[in-house]
Write a protein that holds these residues in place. Structure first.
Motif, PDB file in Angstrom:
ATOM      1  N   LYS A  50       1.166  -1.465  -0.277  1.00  0.00           N
ATOM      2  CA  LYS A  50      -0.248  -0.150   0.304  1.00  0.00           C
ATOM      3  C   LYS A  50       0.631   1.383   0.029  1.00  0.00           C
ATOM      4  CE  LYS A  50      -3.161   2.915   2.467  1.00  0.00           C
ATOM      5  NZ  LYS A  50      -4.139   2.440   3.970  1.00  0.00           N
ATOM      6  N   HIS A  53       3.295   2.154  -4.285  1.00  0.00           N
ATOM      7  CA  HIS A  53       3.058   1.550  -5.645  1.00  0.00           C
ATOM      8  C   HIS A  53       4.241   1.087  -6.181  1.00  0.00           C
ATOM      9  CE1 HIS A  53      -0.428   3.366  -3.925  1.00  0.00           C
ATOM     10  NE2 HIS A  53       0.049   4.430  -3.635  1.00  0.00           N
ATOM     11  N   HIS A  54       3.701   0.382  -7.003  1.00  0.00           N
ATOM     12  CA  HIS A  54       4.638  -0.198  -8.488  1.00  0.00           C
ATOM     13  C   HIS A  54       6.173  -1.074  -7.887  1.00  0.00           C
ATOM     14  CE1 HIS A  54       1.608   0.594 -11.253  1.00  0.00           C
ATOM     15  NE2 HIS A  54       2.031   1.976 -10.979  1.00  0.00           N
ATOM     16  N   GLU A  99       0.655  -5.044  -6.898  1.00  0.00           N
ATOM     17  CA  GLU A  99      -0.014  -4.499  -6.183  1.00  0.00           C
ATOM     18  C   GLU A  99      -1.760  -4.612  -5.334  1.00  0.00           C
ATOM     19  OE1 GLU A  99      -0.549  -0.965  -6.900  1.00  0.00           O
ATOM     20  OE2 GLU A  99       0.693  -0.908  -7.641  1.00  0.00           O
TER      21      GLU A  99
END
Length: 156
Positions: A50, A53-54, A99
């Protein structure tokens, strides 16, 4: 008692406090994650994904101070439960990023809410200025630990 003995005694007391703190906080995290059907490590994985990202598996393993195979095994379980999805890296399709699925986001939010409620309950009798001071001290401690040559490297 000389200065060296006092410092050693202070360090031993801090170690004792770290042991108690990590045990108590670990139990709190265990309760918050197990009620949701995931392990504590899987809860940490959801939290880290969380935050970043990525994120690749290697990046996640580094953040958690775990080896890649252990991290991969836990990711596999979260993918099977449909909490995490593997996606092609947006800039280099040879890599896979991690993700949270919608189901994973909801679970992570549920764990976060339980942890937040528990922490708020712990600190409800603490004056606001003491809370601010404690937050600053804990932040300083994490920085000191990060800079240490003997701390926070993944086990190999």
């Amino acid at each position: 008692m000389d200065k060296s003995s006092n410092k050693k005694q202070d360090i031993q007391e801090m170690r004792h406090l770290f042991v108690i703190l990590s045990r108590q906080f670990g139990l709190l995290q265990k309760e918050s994650s197990q009620c949701c059907g995931v392990t504590t490590i899987q809860s940490h994985i959801l939290y880290e994904i969380k935050q970043g990202h990525h994120m690749t598996l290697n990046e996640l393993a580094q953040r958690l101070c775990l080896d890649n195979s252990t991290t991969s095994r836990h990711i596999h379980g979260l993918v099977e439960k449909e909490y995490v999805v593997r996606l092609p890296h947006p800039e280099d399709r040879r890599y896979v990023t991690l993700e949270l699925s919608e189901k994973g986001k909801a679970l992570e939010e549920e764990i976060t809410e339980m942890m937040t409620t528990s922490i708020m309950d712990m600190f409800k009798h603490l004056p606001e200025e003491k809370m601010t001071s404690m937050r600053t001290e804990i932040k300083d401690l994490t920085e000191i630990m990060r800079k240490s040559d003997m701390c926070c490297y993944p086990p190999f």
